[in-house]
Design a protein around this motif. Sequence first.
Motif, PDB file in Angstrom:
ATOM      1  N   ARG A  34      -4.965   2.966  -1.911  1.00 35.76           N
ATOM      2  CA  ARG A  34      -6.051   3.582  -2.668  1.00 35.76           C
ATOM      3  C   ARG A  34      -6.012   5.100  -2.522  1.00 35.76           C
ATOM      4  O   ARG A  34      -6.332   5.831  -3.461  1.00 35.76           O
ATOM      5  N   PHE A  68      -6.608   1.542  -8.205  1.00 33.48           N
ATOM      6  CA  PHE A  68      -7.968   1.910  -7.814  1.00 33.48           C
ATOM      7  C   PHE A  68      -8.920   0.712  -7.938  1.00 33.48           C
ATOM      8  O   PHE A  68      -9.683   0.419  -7.014  1.00 33.48           O
ATOM      9  N   CYS A  71      -7.902  -2.241  -5.429  1.00 29.58           N
ATOM     10  CA  CYS A  71      -8.281  -1.891  -4.057  1.00 29.58           C
ATOM     11  C   CYS A  71      -9.794  -1.813  -3.893  1.00 29.58           C
ATOM     12  O   CYS A  71     -10.326  -2.127  -2.819  1.00 29.58           O
ATOM     13  N   SER A  72     -10.503  -1.413  -4.945  1.00 29.10           N
ATOM     14  CA  SER A  72     -11.966  -1.399  -4.890  1.00 29.10           C
ATOM     15  C   SER A  72     -12.504  -2.819  -4.762  1.00 29.10           C
ATOM     16  O   SER A  72     -13.508  -3.056  -4.072  1.00 29.10           O
ATOM     17  N   SER A  76     -14.628  -4.025  -1.656  1.00 30.93           N
ATOM     18  CA  SER A  76     -15.945  -4.632  -1.891  1.00 30.93           C
ATOM     19  C   SER A  76     -16.079  -5.965  -1.164  1.00 30.93           C
ATOM     20  O   SER A  76     -17.172  -6.334  -0.716  1.00 30.93           O
ATOM     21  N   ARG A  99     -25.484   0.237  -4.097  1.00 28.92           N
ATOM     22  CA  ARG A  99     -24.210   0.896  -4.372  1.00 28.92           C
ATOM     23  C   ARG A  99     -24.112   1.295  -5.848  1.00 28.92           C
ATOM     24  O   ARG A  99     -23.613   2.385  -6.158  1.00 28.92           O
ATOM     25  N   TYR A 177     -16.890   0.608 -13.394  1.00 30.21           N
ATOM     26  CA  TYR A 177     -17.015   0.150 -12.019  1.00 30.21           C
ATOM     27  C   TYR A 177     -18.423  -0.383 -11.744  1.00 30.21           C
ATOM     28  O   TYR A 177     -18.597  -1.403 -11.068  1.00 30.21           O
ATOM     29  N   PHE A 247     -10.168  -6.504 -10.584  1.00 26.62           N
ATOM     30  CA  PHE A 247     -11.103  -6.242  -9.485  1.00 26.62           C
ATOM     31  C   PHE A 247     -11.326  -7.521  -8.676  1.00 26.62           C
ATOM     32  O   PHE A 247     -11.194  -7.522  -7.440  1.00 26.62           O
ATOM     33  N   SER A 371     -13.081   7.169  -1.214  1.00 31.00           N
ATOM     34  CA  SER A 371     -12.583   7.204  -2.591  1.00 31.00           C
ATOM     35  C   SER A 371     -13.614   7.689  -3.605  1.00 31.00           C
ATOM     36  O   SER A 371     -13.258   8.405  -4.553  1.00 31.00           O
ATOM     37  N   LEU A 372     -14.888   7.341  -3.461  1.00 30.91           N
ATOM     38  CA  LEU A 372     -15.876   7.762  -4.452  1.00 30.91           C
ATOM     39  C   LEU A 372     -16.044   9.277  -4.443  1.00 30.91           C
ATOM     40  O   LEU A 372     -15.979   9.924  -5.498  1.00 30.91           O
TER      41      LEU A 372
END
Length: 430
Positions: A34, A68, A71-72, A76, A99, A177, A247, A371-372
Motif C-alpha cells: 500500500r 490501494f 489493501c484497504s 479494514s 470512519r 471508498y 475490496f 494511507s489516508l
Amino acid sequence: MTLSRNATTAAPLAQGASGTSGATTRDPRLDFYRGIAMFIILFAHTPGNFFTSWIPARWGFSDATEIFVFCSGMASAIAFGRTFDRAGWALGTARVGYRVWQVYWAHIGMFFFIAMMLAFWDSFGIFEKRYIGTLNLVPFFDGVTRGGELVSTTADQLVGLFTLTYVPNYFDILPMYMVILVMMPVVMALSRVNLYLMFAAIGLVWLFAQELVLGFVGLDHLTLNFPAEPWSGRQWFFNPFGWQLVFFTGFAFMRGWIPAPPVKWWLIGLALIIVLANIPLSNIGVRAVNREWFGLVMEGNPVVEWRVANKAWITKSDFGLFRYVHFLSVAYLAWVAAGVGGHRLIASGANWLSRLWGVVVAIIMKVGQQSLAVFVFSMVFARVLGFAYDQIERSTSVVTTGNLIGCAALIGVAYFVGYIKRQPWRVKPT
C-alpha cells in the motif's frame, strides 16, 4: 476451495509479522504494497510527469488503484473485522460509520483546498492556462450555461459536493471508498448467515455495475452507480458497486474466508503468463504499434481496436473482469515474492545492504500505514508539482527532482501523522 466460517482460523495470508493466526495484527505485506501504491498515485496525478510511463497502469489492465483498494480491504478486515467479532454488529457498524465520517470530511477538505489553490493561481492573471480548468472546476466557479441559459449554478454544485452528487473525476476515489465502507456491515451480516450467500451478493452487485456488459442484453438501464454532475447524466467514474469486488476480495483473504493460494510452480507460471500476455494489450502495446517498433508497419492500430472491442472487460470505471484477473495474477506474484508472513521483506542480515533494505522497507511501510493522510496530501502536492513544472520546465532533471521531493514529502507526512497519533503530549505518570 474451502471457505472458513471462523475468522480466527485465518489462512497464512492473514498472519501478521508476529505470526499469530487471524486478522488481528498488521501484515507487513499490506503496509509495504500500500505504501508503494501511495508513491505511484503521486506520480500518476502529477501533470506532465514522465515517471507515469513506468507505473503499472501503462503495462497492464490493473494499476495502483487496485493495489490501494485491495489493501484497504485487507486493512479494514484488521481494523473493523475484529470489532464486529468482539463488540458485535451494532458497534462494528458504528465504528465503520465513524470512519466514513472521517473520510467524508477529508474529501470535502481536500476539494476546497485544491479548488482554493487553483483559484489563487488564477487570481494573478499572468499564467497561460486557467488552472481551475485543468481539473474541470469551471462549472463549480462559473456555473453551467446551455444555449445561453444558466442551467446549473455554483449553489447547485455546492449542494452536490456535500451530497456527493457532484464528484469531479480528480476527487472520485474517496467517495468510492466511502460507499464501499458503508457496504461492509451488510457483508458482515451476510457472512454470519452463509459465506456463499455473501459472496453471491458481492458478485451480483458487481455484475449490476457492469453497464457495458448489461448493455449486451439490453439491461444497461439497471446499472448501479451514482450521478456525478447536477447538470448532466455523467456518473461516478469509480463505480463503487464494481470496485467493491476487489475490496472485499482483500477483506475476505484477511478474514480467512478465502484460504491463501498455495505456492505452486504451475500457479506462478500461469500468473506470469497472464501478466506478460497483458503487456502487448496495454498502453505500452498501443505505443509500440504507433511507433512501429521492430519494423512493424500496419494499417490502423490493432491494439486500440482490440481494446475498443473489449472495453466492457477492461473498463476502469466499472472494474471490468479482465482487470480483476490481471490484478489477482500480479497480487499472487507479489505475495509469493514477499514470502509467508512477508519474511522476505524483513531484513535479516547484518551487512550494510541488508540494513539499508530494512530501512527502505520500514519507510515504505510507514507510508502505507498512514494511507489516508498521505493520499490526501499527495493529491494536493501533485497539483503543486504540476504548477511548478509549468513555471520552470519539464526537463528530465527538474521532473526527477520534483518526484524525489514529492516522495520525501509523503514520507515526512507519514512519520508526522504517526507521531501525532501516538499522542506524545500525554505524559506518563512516574
